[in-house]
Enzyme design. Sequence first.
Site, PDB file in Angstrom:
ATOM      1  N   CYS A   2       0.818  -1.191   0.000  1.00  0.00           N
ATOM      2  CA  CYS A   2       0.000   0.000   0.000  1.00  0.00           C
ATOM      3  C   CYS A   2       0.861   1.254   0.000  1.00  0.00           C
ATOM      4  O   CYS A   2       2.080   1.197  -0.027  1.00  0.00           O
ATOM      5  CB  CYS A   2      -0.882   0.006   1.250  1.00  0.00           C
ATOM      6  SG  CYS A   2      -1.706  -1.568   1.537  1.00  0.00           S
ATOM      7  N   ILE A  52      -3.566  -9.675   0.940  1.00  0.00           N
ATOM      8  CA  ILE A  52      -3.989 -10.637   1.963  1.00  0.00           C
ATOM      9  C   ILE A  52      -5.310 -10.169   2.569  1.00  0.00           C
ATOM     10  O   ILE A  52      -5.507  -8.969   2.786  1.00  0.00           O
ATOM     11  CB  ILE A  52      -2.904 -10.798   3.054  1.00  0.00           C
ATOM     12  CG1 ILE A  52      -1.693 -11.545   2.468  1.00  0.00           C
ATOM     13  CG2 ILE A  52      -3.435 -11.527   4.273  1.00  0.00           C
ATOM     14  CD1 ILE A  52      -0.523 -11.685   3.421  1.00  0.00           C
ATOM     15  N   ASP A  98      -2.218  -9.111   8.561  1.00  0.00           N
ATOM     16  CA  ASP A  98      -1.000  -8.878   9.337  1.00  0.00           C
ATOM     17  C   ASP A  98      -1.008  -7.479   9.945  1.00  0.00           C
ATOM     18  O   ASP A  98      -0.369  -7.228  10.970  1.00  0.00           O
ATOM     19  CB  ASP A  98       0.250  -9.100   8.487  1.00  0.00           C
ATOM     20  CG  ASP A  98       0.213  -8.408   7.133  1.00  0.00           C
ATOM     21  OD1 ASP A  98      -0.800  -7.767   6.807  1.00  0.00           O
ATOM     22  OD2 ASP A  98       1.207  -8.507   6.379  1.00  0.00           O
ATOM     23  N   GLY A 355      15.603 -10.736  -6.606  1.00  0.00           N
ATOM     24  CA  GLY A 355      16.846 -11.174  -5.964  1.00  0.00           C
ATOM     25  C   GLY A 355      17.670 -10.102  -5.298  1.00  0.00           C
ATOM     26  O   GLY A 355      18.840 -10.331  -4.962  1.00  0.00           O
TER      27      GLY A 355
END
Length: 634
Positions: A2, A52, A98, A355
Amino acid sequence: MCGIIAFADKTILNKKPVINNMMDMIKHRGPNSSGEYINDNVALGFRRLSIIDLKGGSQPILNEDGTVAIIFNGEIYNFQSIRKDLVAAGHVFKTHTDTEVLLHGYEEYGMEELLKKIRGMFAFLIWDDNKKEMFGARDFFGIKPMYYYHDGDTFIVGSEIKAFLKHPKFKKQLNKEALKPYLTFQYSALDETFFKGVYRVPEGHYFTLKDNKLTIKKYWDMDFKANHLSFDETVAAIDKSVSESVEAHRISDVEVGSLLSSGVDSSYITALLRPEHTFSIGFDNKKYHEGTAAKELSDKLGLDNTSDIVTEKEALDNFPLIQYHLDEPDSNPSCVPLYFLTRMAHKDVTVILSGEGADELFAGYANYGFHTRSHAIRVFADGLRKLPRGVKYRIAHGLKKMPNFHGRLHLYESTAPAEEFFIGEALVFHEGQADKILQPEYRQSKSVRDIVTESYKKVRHYDDEVKKMQYLDIHQFMPKDILLKADKLSMANSMELRVPFLDKEVAKVAAGIPTKYLINSHNSKYALREAANRHLPEEWASREKLGFPVPVKQWLEDEPFYKEVRKTFEQDWVKEFFDQDAILDILDKTYRKEADDRRKVWTIYTFLVWYKVYFIDNEIPHYIADSNKDKIEA
């Protein structure tokens, strides 16, 4: 994932239109929904990208009695286990997010203890109406951005500086001291940004705002301390920690893909994740196409790979948009492919793994002391590294005075004190060179040595010069360049980019690895490559690092591109910053192939493009497609 923005200012009575205007500036970070919390003291604003708890994850989230509010950008990967403890302690949850775990975790443990428990990437703000205090925290490595501005009664804090521009009390001014260090480092190197009075909350720190007094405190730092594991045990520990981190980073209620280049870092992550979609990018210049190697690896792993090219015209036309999204000038050429890569990936997925961080944690950069392909010189350098410090330093000083020969740089950097030669992974203009092209009032700034000394002071007790260099990059190059562009250019395309190497459990393993297992006669990042080889085709992990190659030299030698850059250099307003004749000379010699100063030209051009966007045009650039792109064979 966000965007968050907030301000504390009792003098602004009607806060709603202000916070809404500020939220609109970061809508790209969260196009799915918005929310705000407003009282007499503060306004908190939130833009949501749903990842989520798609139905229940709107923010701000309040505690049971509505006295504590939170807005949060990021992901907490161990939130489910912490939630169980909080439920057992009597906390009542309204969502499965979360975010709410952070809220109740703050109530139960306080900020310091909460930050010790969590694992993830984050920037979050909490308003405690009982205490009339605002708290904010930024993750361990600075994966997620957080800026603040504190002037008189006004305090502004949030994900992106562009949102600050819509606050009526914000004074937009150029920080003149930022330009000279930028010319050396290629990114905004000071704690104060290119906007006067706007600072970063440092990585691994949290702040408290109480009665208009701001306090910033460190809660975490990287501490290298070699362990006594064998090489095989080290490789196993790396593989276990990275595998577990990738598993944690795959948690999502939407599809997760991965960015894939020809290098070991993204290849390792992709091999562990095994996503349905992988993404690669290249250029219309065939020498610079990562997609070929990425497609080869995807085929070997049985994965789908989507690749595209960036044309010269696309890069030039959309460069102002890229610099707009970065908030500050960043002349790292890889900003260009990264923007187009995430734009392409957005068509298929919302979350991507990448990565970043492996080079800093596992010593992957050539400048840590890996400058030759000669095995004999590498073996000799390994021996020199084992000598007592005083002997090594004397050898280094002797090498520094010698005429150049093959292997001299490798041997010098294997023996010299890091403070003498290493200022971080990026170096464009030396300070004297910068002075020659800058106008007098822009030559005054902190010196390069002063900037890096702040990090070196914290590791002066280290005997290991490579660890010193790693520590410096972890606190300079990585948060202010590598992670900044990763966040801003993925969020520009409403994408969440996750970096499994930058997990605090992986960092614990990395912190204990002796340098001899990382840089030696075999390779750089050696132990990590051996761990990756457990999951990749034979010898894939030993491939030479390319690092998002970008054809800047070819662009600047192409007449249309050169003319566009020259047109910018010739503008009257450029004289405020630079000796115009001097920078035109650098450009012209590069175009005529009399010198290869592509990085210098690109760094000057980047600043000028950024400045024009924010201080002259004062409007948001729009994406411009290349209408001829379909005619170019990918």
